[in-house]
Design a protein around this motif. Structure first.
Motif, PDB file in Angstrom:
ATOM      1  N   ILE A 110      49.923 -39.529 -55.150  1.00 39.93           N
ATOM      2  CA  ILE A 110      50.668 -39.308 -56.571  1.00 39.93           C
ATOM      3  C   ILE A 110      50.527 -38.224 -57.560  1.00 39.93           C
ATOM      4  CG2 ILE A 110      49.377 -41.108 -57.515  1.00 39.93           C
ATOM      5  CD1 ILE A 110      52.888 -41.545 -56.815  1.00 39.93           C
ATOM      6  N   LEU A 111      49.046 -37.822 -57.730  1.00 39.63           N
ATOM      7  CA  LEU A 111      48.923 -36.953 -58.638  1.00 39.63           C
ATOM      8  C   LEU A 111      49.347 -35.543 -58.258  1.00 39.63           C
ATOM      9  CD1 LEU A 111      44.888 -37.529 -59.549  1.00 39.63           C
ATOM     10  CD2 LEU A 111      46.906 -38.246 -60.602  1.00 39.63           C
ATOM     11  N   PHE A 112      49.782 -35.329 -57.276  1.00 42.00           N
ATOM     12  CA  PHE A 112      50.016 -34.144 -56.217  1.00 42.00           C
ATOM     13  C   PHE A 112      52.028 -34.780 -56.650  1.00 42.00           C
ATOM     14  CE2 PHE A 112      46.194 -33.958 -55.358  1.00 42.00           C
ATOM     15  CZ  PHE A 112      45.323 -32.594 -56.146  1.00 42.00           C
ATOM     16  N   ASN A 113      52.565 -34.822 -57.016  1.00 43.61           N
ATOM     17  CA  ASN A 113      53.767 -35.607 -56.616  1.00 43.61           C
ATOM     18  C   ASN A 113      54.532 -35.730 -57.813  1.00 43.61           C
ATOM     19  OD1 ASN A 113      54.628 -35.244 -53.518  1.00 43.61           O
ATOM     20  ND2 ASN A 113      52.629 -35.651 -53.722  1.00 43.61           N
ATOM     21  N   GLU A 114      54.544 -35.700 -59.097  1.00 43.41           N
ATOM     22  CA  GLU A 114      55.290 -35.805 -60.377  1.00 43.41           C
ATOM     23  C   GLU A 114      57.048 -35.996 -60.060  1.00 43.41           C
ATOM     24  OE1 GLU A 114      54.274 -33.008 -63.475  1.00 43.41           O
ATOM     25  OE2 GLU A 114      52.063 -32.845 -63.561  1.00 43.41           O
ATOM     26  N   SER A 115      57.117 -35.730 -59.227  1.00 44.11           N
ATOM     27  CA  SER A 115      58.942 -36.278 -59.325  1.00 44.11           C
ATOM     28  C   SER A 115      59.599 -38.213 -58.893  1.00 44.11           C
ATOM     29  CB  SER A 115      59.345 -35.440 -57.832  1.00 44.11           C
ATOM     30  OG  SER A 115      59.153 -33.707 -58.253  1.00 44.11           O
ATOM     31  N   ILE A 116      57.872 -38.556 -58.356  1.00 40.31           N
ATOM     32  CA  ILE A 116      58.235 -39.171 -58.342  1.00 40.31           C
ATOM     33  C   ILE A 116      57.099 -40.505 -58.695  1.00 40.31           C
ATOM     34  CG2 ILE A 116      59.185 -39.497 -56.418  1.00 40.31           C
ATOM     35  CD1 ILE A 116      56.332 -40.447 -54.896  1.00 40.31           C
ATOM     36  N   ASP A 117      57.791 -41.483 -58.904  1.00 44.13           N
ATOM     37  CA  ASP A 117      56.762 -42.569 -59.618  1.00 44.13           C
ATOM     38  C   ASP A 117      55.533 -43.464 -59.061  1.00 44.13           C
ATOM     39  OD1 ASP A 117      57.762 -42.075 -62.147  1.00 44.13           O
ATOM     40  OD2 ASP A 117      59.306 -43.813 -61.234  1.00 44.13           O
ATOM     41  N   ALA A 118      55.547 -43.369 -57.518  1.00 41.26           N
ATOM     42  CA  ALA A 118      55.032 -44.573 -57.109  1.00 41.26           C
ATOM     43  C   ALA A 118      55.023 -44.264 -55.038  1.00 41.26           C
ATOM     44  CB  ALA A 118      54.575 -46.034 -57.075  1.00 41.26           C
ATOM     45  N   PHE A 119      53.828 -44.424 -53.765  1.00 39.98           N
ATOM     46  CA  PHE A 119      53.529 -44.560 -53.255  1.00 39.98           C
ATOM     47  C   PHE A 119      53.535 -45.802 -52.533  1.00 39.98           C
ATOM     48  CE2 PHE A 119      53.512 -39.528 -53.393  1.00 39.98           C
ATOM     49  CZ  PHE A 119      53.540 -39.114 -52.035  1.00 39.98           C
ATOM     50  N   ASN A 194      62.199 -44.023 -60.720  1.00 37.83           N
ATOM     51  CA  ASN A 194      63.042 -44.693 -62.179  1.00 37.83           C
ATOM     52  C   ASN A 194      63.779 -43.641 -61.978  1.00 37.83           C
ATOM     53  OD1 ASN A 194      64.330 -45.242 -64.093  1.00 37.83           O
ATOM     54  ND2 ASN A 194      62.151 -47.050 -64.985  1.00 37.83           N
ATOM     55  N   ALA A 195      64.929 -43.571 -61.929  1.00 39.51           N
ATOM     56  CA  ALA A 195      66.257 -43.247 -62.321  1.00 39.51           C
ATOM     57  C   ALA A 195      66.033 -42.731 -63.171  1.00 39.51           C
ATOM     58  CB  ALA A 195      67.534 -43.840 -61.945  1.00 39.51           C
ATOM     59  N   GLN A 196      65.451 -42.875 -64.405  1.00 34.80           N
ATOM     60  CA  GLN A 196      65.493 -42.223 -65.503  1.00 34.80           C
ATOM     61  C   GLN A 196      64.672 -41.005 -65.698  1.00 34.80           C
ATOM     62  OE1 GLN A 196      67.082 -43.031 -68.507  1.00 34.80           O
ATOM     63  NE2 GLN A 196      66.715 -41.029 -69.026  1.00 34.80           N
ATOM     64  N   THR A 197      63.478 -41.172 -64.924  1.00 31.02           N
ATOM     65  CA  THR A 197      62.413 -40.080 -64.190  1.00 31.02           C
ATOM     66  C   THR A 197      62.953 -38.914 -63.510  1.00 31.02           C
ATOM     67  OG1 THR A 197      60.928 -41.296 -64.205  1.00 31.02           O
ATOM     68  CG2 THR A 197      59.985 -39.444 -63.177  1.00 31.02           C
ATOM     69  N   LEU A 198      64.399 -38.833 -63.292  1.00 29.80           N
ATOM     70  CA  LEU A 198      64.578 -38.178 -62.855  1.00 29.80           C
ATOM     71  C   LEU A 198      65.825 -36.667 -63.050  1.00 29.80           C
ATOM     72  CD1 LEU A 198      65.570 -38.848 -58.451  1.00 29.80           C
ATOM     73  CD2 LEU A 198      64.155 -38.051 -59.072  1.00 29.80           C
ATOM     74  N   LEU A 199      66.118 -37.514 -64.281  1.00 29.79           N
ATOM     75  CA  LEU A 199      67.005 -37.051 -64.721  1.00 29.79           C
ATOM     76  C   LEU A 199      66.412 -36.557 -66.657  1.00 29.79           C
ATOM     77  CD1 LEU A 199      69.881 -40.200 -66.192  1.00 29.79           C
ATOM     78  CD2 LEU A 199      70.154 -37.756 -64.947  1.00 29.79           C
ATOM     79  N   GLY A 200      64.563 -36.529 -66.404  1.00 30.38           N
ATOM     80  CA  GLY A 200      63.789 -35.883 -67.075  1.00 30.38           C
ATOM     81  C   GLY A 200      64.550 -34.480 -67.474  1.00 30.38           C
ATOM     82  N   PRO A 201      64.774 -33.399 -66.567  1.00 25.25           N
ATOM     83  CA  PRO A 201      64.154 -31.882 -66.040  1.00 25.25           C
ATOM     84  C   PRO A 201      66.291 -32.224 -67.538  1.00 25.25           C
ATOM     85  CG  PRO A 201      63.943 -32.335 -64.410  1.00 25.25           C
ATOM     86  CD  PRO A 201      64.624 -33.934 -65.054  1.00 25.25           C
TER      87      PRO A 201
END
Length: 579
Positions: A110-119, A194-201
């Protein structure tokens, strides 16, 4: 009754003035407005294309990150030995060891995949969930997601529904999450964000102070909080093949791009004022010119209306009233141009002179009609007087003194009525009593050869009618229809009838004689005096003339032959209640 629109002549001054004003101003105004809207559409189209390209770029970046995560999940499911051991362990110790290694792997991965919140990895048989979270995820959110995730995966396991082959949207509490789930034996392996995470950029995109970037599901529902959507009635369910305007006032521009790896879309919502603020200054100048032209048009019409059309309308209104006979009306003094003031004063002076002349002529006509009416009434008396003397002579020859006395009394009542017949009106009761008295005189003249029946409702007997109205036609029937071969029957019926809103009294007089000849009917209908071999017959013409003088066109007389024989006279009189 339908709506009636005022008739306007194509040759009228006001129509020509108004049409001329519109012909000059409307094309220019239409050109300015068209140019203004064309400029707005060009700018809006350029803004939409620019933002569409930007949204497509960011949506492609999000899809690329999710594809990397999906490959990672597939790698876990197909190549990771510890995952396979968790699914089919040979012993409990092997399962616990594999579970420990998988937990470490998820935490490191998970440390190398900042695009998602959890596996996560979930063993359905053991109801065992392993997951690796980003450190930024709050503990309360983690607990809520784990609880709902277990319920969701159990539902998938207990149903025939297959796990989605794409990323899909799941609502947990009041928050939307995007999940990817792969089934491998008894295990469910996946990731969520989280959908809000994807909207960060998307925060780097300049959509204006009130612009918004959103993720929406396939139904167009936003995956993040957006209260303004309901307040302004923004619709995001039309698809995103092309841009469109939405909102209660069409004040939001919507562009979007569907995801290639999931059931969601990235949408940019841009306020209309943000788009138009970059228009060239010439567009604002055209807009103001358009508004000025729109404001100038009603002002011009108002000036034209007050300066020209209102004075003309007042003059026409007074002329229409004068045309209907109201010669006492005048044009009131209103503020108007000098030319119209002069026209109004001249017109009022001319109408005053016409009114004086009309009053003098009207008084002369009244005097003439009154004298003519009295003369017409007295024309009947000599005709009957000769018949009465003849009856008395015949009774004296046979020395029937009792009938002579009755005849004399009838004649006294008859001539008493006639002496007051110079009045314009008598009551129907008085007229009918006179008719009965007259019929009795004729019955003594023609014994057993004459009968008469009178039908009249009591409420009509107080009605005012012209004198000798009914007796004239009965006298005419007796004069032309009594024979020694067959007895003659007369009938008089009166009734109140109504056509539309105008009640009238109908008087029907019938006899059983030979009826009218064709020539006589032609003379009566044409309004001529009836002249035959016996001379001139003025009775019917007399009554028609009197009714015309008294009622004008409101009264009428119809003469025709009944079936199988006999003459019929229908008289219609306007009905007016007492008082």
């Amino acid at each position: 009754m339908g709506i009636r629109f005022p008739h306007i002549s194509w040759n009228s001054i006001r129509l020509k003035l108004v049409v001329g004003l519109f012909v000059v101003t409307v094309p220019l105004l239409a050109l300015l407005i068209y140019n203004h809207h064309y400029s707005i559409n060009v700018v809006r189209n350029q803004v939409a294309i620019s933002n569409k390209n930007l949204i497509s770029l960011y949506m492609g970046e999000i899809d690329a990150r999710l594809e990397v995560v999906e490959k990672n999940i597939l790698g876990l499911a197909t190549t990771n030995y510890d995952i396979q051991s968790m699914g089919m362990p040979n012993s409990e110790d092997e399962y616990q060891l594999a579970k420990y290694k998988v937990s470490l792997y998820l935490s490191n991965n998970i440390l190398f995949n900042e695009s998602i919140d959890a596996f996560f990895v979930f063993n359905h048989e053991r109801q065992d969930l392993l997951d690796g979270f980003q450190s930024s995820i709050a503990y309360s959110e983690r607990m809520q997601v784990e609880k709902n995730l277990v319920q969701h995966l159990n539902q998938l396991a207990n149903s025939s529904e297959q796990a989605s082959h794409n990323w899909y949207v799941k609502k947990i509490g009041n928050t939307y999450y995007i999940l990817r789930t792969i089934k491998s034996g008894n295990l469910y392996i996946g990731a969520w964000v989280n959908a809000q995470t994807l909207l960060g950029p998307m925060n780097l995109i300049n959509l204006g102070a009130n612009g918004h970037a959103l993720l929406v599901n396939s139904q167009g529902d936003p995956l993040v909080s957006a209260n303004f959507l309901q307040d302004d009635q923004v619709d995001l369910s039309r698809g995103f093949q092309q841009y469109y305007l939405t909102g209660s006032k069409k004040n939001w521009l919507v562009v979007g791009k569907p995801s290639q790896v999931g059931k969601f879309s990235l949408v940019a919502i841009i306020p209309n004022e943000q788009i138009l603020q970059n228009l060239p200054k010439i567009t604002y100048l055209i807009e103001w010119i358009s508004f000025a032209s729109i404001a100038l048009l009603p002002l011009s019409l108002l000036f034209l209306h007050r300066a020209v059309l209102v004075p003309i309308k007042r003059l026409i209104s007074v002329m229409n009233k004068i045309n209907k006979g109201h010669v006492n009306v005048r044009i009131e003094n209103y503020g108007a141009p000098d030319e119209f003031i002069m026209v109004n004063q001249t017109f009022d002076k001319m109408i005053s002179q016409i009114e004086e002349l009309k009053i003098n002529v009207y008084e002369e006509q009244l005097s003439k009609q009154k004298a003519e009416l009295q003369h017409l009434q007295l024309q009947v008396n000599p005709h009957f007087f000769m018949n009465s003397l003849n009856i008395l002579f015949n009774l004296a020859q046979v020395r029937n003194y009792e009938l002579i006395q009755e005849m004399t009394l009838c004649l006294v009542n008859y001539f008493r009525f006639m002496f007051r017949s110079n009045l314009s009106f008598v009551t129907l009761q008085e007229e009918l009593q006179h008719v009965i008295n007259y019929i009795r005189i004729q019955e003594m003249r023609f014994p057993d050869q004459l009968t008469c029946r009178i039908d009249c409702p009591d409420f009509l007997k107080s009605l005012q009618i012209p004198p000798l109205l009914i007796q004239t036609f009965l006298e005419n029937s007796i004069k032309h229809s009594v024979t020694l071969e067959e007895p003659l029957h007369l009938s008089v019926s009166l009734d109140l009838k109504e056509t539309g809103l105008s009640p009238y009294v109908e008087v029907v007089i019938r006899d059983t004689g030979k009826g009218f000849s064709n020539d006589v009917l032609a003379d009566i209908r044409s309004g001529n005096r009836v002249i035959d071999e016996k001379g001139e017959h003025i009775g019917i013409w007399n009554v028609k003339k009197r009714l015309l003088l008294l009622y004008g066109e409101e009264a009428s007389i119809s003469c025709y032959n009944g079936y199988p024989n006999g003459a019929v006279v229908e008289i219609k009189l306007p009905y007016e209640e007492e008082g």
